[in-house]
Design an enzyme around this catalytic site. Structure first.
Site, PDB file in Angstrom:
ATOM      1  N   ASN A 161       0.822  -1.211   0.000  1.00 31.16           N
ATOM      2  CA  ASN A 161       0.000   0.000   0.000  1.00 31.16           C
ATOM      3  C   ASN A 161       0.851   1.255   0.000  1.00 31.16           C
ATOM      4  OD1 ASN A 161      -0.476   1.998   2.482  1.00 31.16           O
ATOM      5  ND2 ASN A 161       0.255   0.040   3.306  1.00 31.16           N
ATOM      6  N   ALA A 162       0.309   2.277  -0.652  1.00 32.46           N
ATOM      7  CA  ALA A 162       0.833   3.635  -0.496  1.00 32.46           C
ATOM      8  C   ALA A 162      -0.386   4.534  -0.503  1.00 32.46           C
ATOM      9  CB  ALA A 162       1.796   3.993  -1.621  1.00 32.46           C
TER      10      ALA A 162
ATOM     11  N   LEU B  24      -0.912   8.488   3.888  1.00 35.48           N
ATOM     12  CA  LEU B  24      -1.302   9.091   5.173  1.00 35.48           C
ATOM     13  C   LEU B  24      -2.504  10.027   5.063  1.00 35.48           C
ATOM     14  CD1 LEU B  24       2.260   9.776   6.694  1.00 35.48           C
ATOM     15  CD2 LEU B  24       0.660   7.981   7.369  1.00 35.48           C
TER      16      LEU B  24
ATOM     17  N   CYS C 223       6.393   5.171   8.724  1.00 40.23           N
ATOM     18  CA  CYS C 223       5.698   5.001   7.445  1.00 40.23           C
ATOM     19  C   CYS C 223       6.731   5.126   6.325  1.00 40.23           C
ATOM     20  CB  CYS C 223       4.612   6.065   7.287  1.00 40.23           C
ATOM     21  SG  CYS C 223       3.836   5.993   5.669  1.00 40.23           S
TER      22      CYS C 223
ATOM     23  N   ILE D 283       6.160  -3.734  14.057  1.00 46.72           N
ATOM     24  CA  ILE D 283       6.797  -2.847  13.089  1.00 46.72           C
ATOM     25  C   ILE D 283       5.735  -2.216  12.176  1.00 46.72           C
ATOM     26  CG2 ILE D 283       9.027  -4.028  12.954  1.00 46.72           C
ATOM     27  CD1 ILE D 283       7.999  -5.550  10.500  1.00 46.72           C
TER      28      ILE D 283
ATOM     29  N   GLY E  90       1.096  -7.623   6.022  1.00 44.23           N
ATOM     30  CA  GLY E  90       0.451  -8.931   6.001  1.00 44.23           C
ATOM     31  C   GLY E  90       1.430 -10.065   6.268  1.00 44.23           C
TER      32      GLY E  90
ATOM     33  N   GLY F 115       2.385  -6.801  12.568  1.00 47.47           N
ATOM     34  CA  GLY F 115       2.877  -7.280  11.278  1.00 47.47           C
ATOM     35  C   GLY F 115       2.458  -8.712  11.011  1.00 47.47           C
TER      36      GLY F 115
ATOM     37  N   GLY G 270      -3.870  -5.608  11.462  1.00 40.50           N
ATOM     38  CA  GLY G 270      -4.160  -4.629  10.419  1.00 40.50           C
ATOM     39  C   GLY G 270      -4.717  -5.224   9.150  1.00 40.50           C
TER      40      GLY G 270
HETATM   41  C1  LIG Z   1      -3.728   0.548   4.055  1.00 40.97           C
HETATM   42  C2  LIG Z   1      -2.763   0.723   5.190  1.00 40.97           C
HETATM   43  C3  LIG Z   1      -2.664   1.966   5.808  1.00 40.97           C
HETATM   44  C4  LIG Z   1      -1.774   2.148   6.882  1.00 40.97           C
HETATM   45  N1  LIG Z   1      -1.698   3.361   7.494  1.00 40.97           N
HETATM   46  C5  LIG Z   1      -0.880   3.534   8.579  1.00 40.97           C
HETATM   47  C6  LIG Z   1      -0.855   4.757   9.289  1.00 40.97           C
HETATM   48  O1  LIG Z   1      -1.565   5.714   9.006  1.00 40.97           O
HETATM   49  N2  LIG Z   1       0.018   4.856  10.334  1.00 40.97           N
HETATM   50  C7  LIG Z   1       0.828   3.822  10.740  1.00 40.97           C
HETATM   51  O2  LIG Z   1       1.589   3.967  11.701  1.00 40.97           O
HETATM   52  N3  LIG Z   1       0.784   2.629  10.083  1.00 40.97           N
HETATM   53  C8  LIG Z   1      -0.033   2.471   9.029  1.00 40.97           C
HETATM   54  N4  LIG Z   1      -0.087   1.257   8.384  1.00 40.97           N
HETATM   55  C9  LIG Z   1       0.748   0.150   8.867  1.00 40.97           C
HETATM   56  C10 LIG Z   1      -0.026  -0.761   9.810  1.00 40.97           C
HETATM   57  O3  LIG Z   1      -0.428  -0.064  10.974  1.00 40.97           O
HETATM   58  C11 LIG Z   1       0.848  -1.954  10.240  1.00 40.97           C
HETATM   59  O4  LIG Z   1       2.011  -1.473  10.899  1.00 40.97           O
HETATM   60  C12 LIG Z   1       1.289  -2.801   9.054  1.00 40.97           C
HETATM   61  O5  LIG Z   1       0.287  -2.884   8.067  1.00 40.97           O
HETATM   62  C13 LIG Z   1       1.683  -4.209   9.503  1.00 40.97           C
HETATM   63  O6  LIG Z   1       0.591  -4.861  10.108  1.00 40.97           O
HETATM   64  P1  LIG Z   1      -0.354  -5.887   9.277  1.00 40.97           P
HETATM   65  O7  LIG Z   1       0.568  -6.844   8.592  1.00 40.97           O
HETATM   66  O8  LIG Z   1      -1.232  -6.513  10.321  1.00 40.97           O
HETATM   67  O9  LIG Z   1      -1.129  -5.064   8.310  1.00 40.97           O
HETATM   68  C14 LIG Z   1      -0.964   1.060   7.314  1.00 40.97           C
HETATM   69  C15 LIG Z   1      -1.076  -0.190   6.682  1.00 40.97           C
HETATM   70  C16 LIG Z   1      -1.967  -0.374   5.634  1.00 40.97           C
HETATM   71  C17 LIG Z   1      -2.063  -1.741   4.990  1.00 40.97           C
END
Ligand SMILES: Cc1cc2nc3c(=O)[nH]c(=O)nc-3n(C[C@H](O)[C@H](O)[C@H](O)COP(=O)(O)O)c2cc1C
Length: 308
Positions: free
Chosen positions: A76-77, A80, A133, A194, A220, A246, A268
């Site tokens: 993803n990008a 913010l 980020c 992380i 993921g 993570g 997440g």
């Molecule tokens: C679509 C999306 C948006 C995210 N936005 C933020 C954010 O605003 N601030 C932040 O600290 N992490 C953000 N993250 C990172 C997640 O909080 C998390 O650290 C990361 O996705 C790893 O966890 P996961 O594998 O359970 O998704 C975002 C991740 C995704 C997929």
């Protein structure tokens, strides 16, 4: 013995924060509306971390911003995108009992102190500072890769609040344990590890990067072993609560992070396919696990991997 028996307890302590169970919403996933926070609370979540909020609203990048990569991983990008300090503090102003941690993002100490001065009067548990980020310039990891800036920002937030602060670290150019140590020395109470990892995907037909921003963050299942390694290393060296994040999609993943040293665990990307109900499912499964293992309180398993 029933799994609801009070002898088997899922509650955990994170500095001054008491959570009814160790599950938390990771920042950026469903994290900008009070009605969704209430829904998550009804699904038994331990605490909610909001989308990262900046002083001014941010639009984010154009689509495509999120790509499923298969096998439970995503790129993803989003950029913010968030409503900004004032609209968000209005959104949370009616909050009474939802355990909310506000994620903050910014480029300078001044921006962080401005936000904390407004948010501190709200009914919230504390803050998570996003220094990780990996795809927005002058914010997130670009700040996290500068130890001096990290120290200044964390000490500024510390000076402006008595609430607990977690610093969210990621895999950048500064060693994750070193970065965590700098954050703790500057006044942070805990570490979240992380964030996503800087990554890219290219469409072989169009021969173009798929994300509009070209580079994004990998999340993921694919990143879980990296998250586990970081939690293990940080909790081995530093005597503060660590929040794992993570690649979590099941109770086994939560337990794995806790054995590595996490006091709580954020969830997440998996919400995209499983929705908020996953929190209820995981907490029910955690109860069964502690009962089976005859562990009176789940916090007893935190950091067991360090014994060997
Ligand atoms: C679509 C999306 C948006 C995210 N936005 C933020 C954010 O605003 N601030 C932040 O600290 N992490 C953000 N993250 C990172 C997640 O909080 C998390 O650290 C990361 O996705 C790893 O966890 P996961 O594998 O359970 O998704 C975002 C991740 C995704 C997929």
């Amino acid at each position: 013995m029933s799994i609801d028996d009070k002898n088997y307890n899922l509650s955990v302590e994170l500095d001054k924060i008491h959570l009814r169970n160790p599950t938390m919403l990771a920042s950026g996933i469903l994290g900008i509306s009070q009605s969704i926070f209430e829904r998550l609370y009804n699904e038994n979540i331990g605490a909610v971390v909001t989308k990262s909020i900046s002083v001014d609203p941010m639009k984010g990048y154009p689509n495509p911003t999120v790509i499923p990569l298969g096998c439970g991983s995503y790129l993803n990008a989003v950029g913010l995108s968030n409503p900004g300090l004032h609209a968000f503090s209005k959104e949370l102003s009616q909050n009474k009992n939802i355990p909310i941690i506000i994620s903050l993002v910014g480029s300078s100490e001044k921006e962080f102190s401005k936000m904390v001065k407004v948010f501190d009067s709200l009914n919230i548990l504390g803050y998570e500072i996003n220094l990780s980020c990996p795809h927005v310039s002058k914010m997130g990891m670009e700040v996290g890769d500068d130890p001096e800036a990290v120290s200044k920002i964390v000490s500024t937030v510390r000076m402006n609040t008595n609430k607990p602060i977690s610093v969210k670290v990621g895999v950048g150019s500064v060693d994750v344990v070193e970065l965590s140590r700098i954050a703790i020395d500057a006044g942070a109470n805990m570490i979240t590890a992380i964030n996503t990892l800087r990554a890219m995907s290219i469409d072989v037909e169009t021969m173009m990067p798929i994300l509009s921003n070209r580079i994004g963050g990998l999340s993921g299942s694919a990143i879980k072993p990296i998250g586990i390694r970081c939690v293990y290393e940080i909790s081995k060296k530093l005597q503060v609560p660590v929040i794992g994040c993570g690649g979590v999609s099941s109770w086994q993943d939560v337990i794995e992070y806790m054995i590595a040293g996490a006091s709580a665990v954020q969830i997440g990307s998996v919400l995209g396919s499983r929705g908020p109900r996953i929190f209820n499912k995981i907490t029910q499964d955690l109860k069964k696990y502690v009962e089976k293992k005859r562990v009176a309180n789940i916090s007893e398993i935190i950091g067991i991997a360090h014994r060997y």
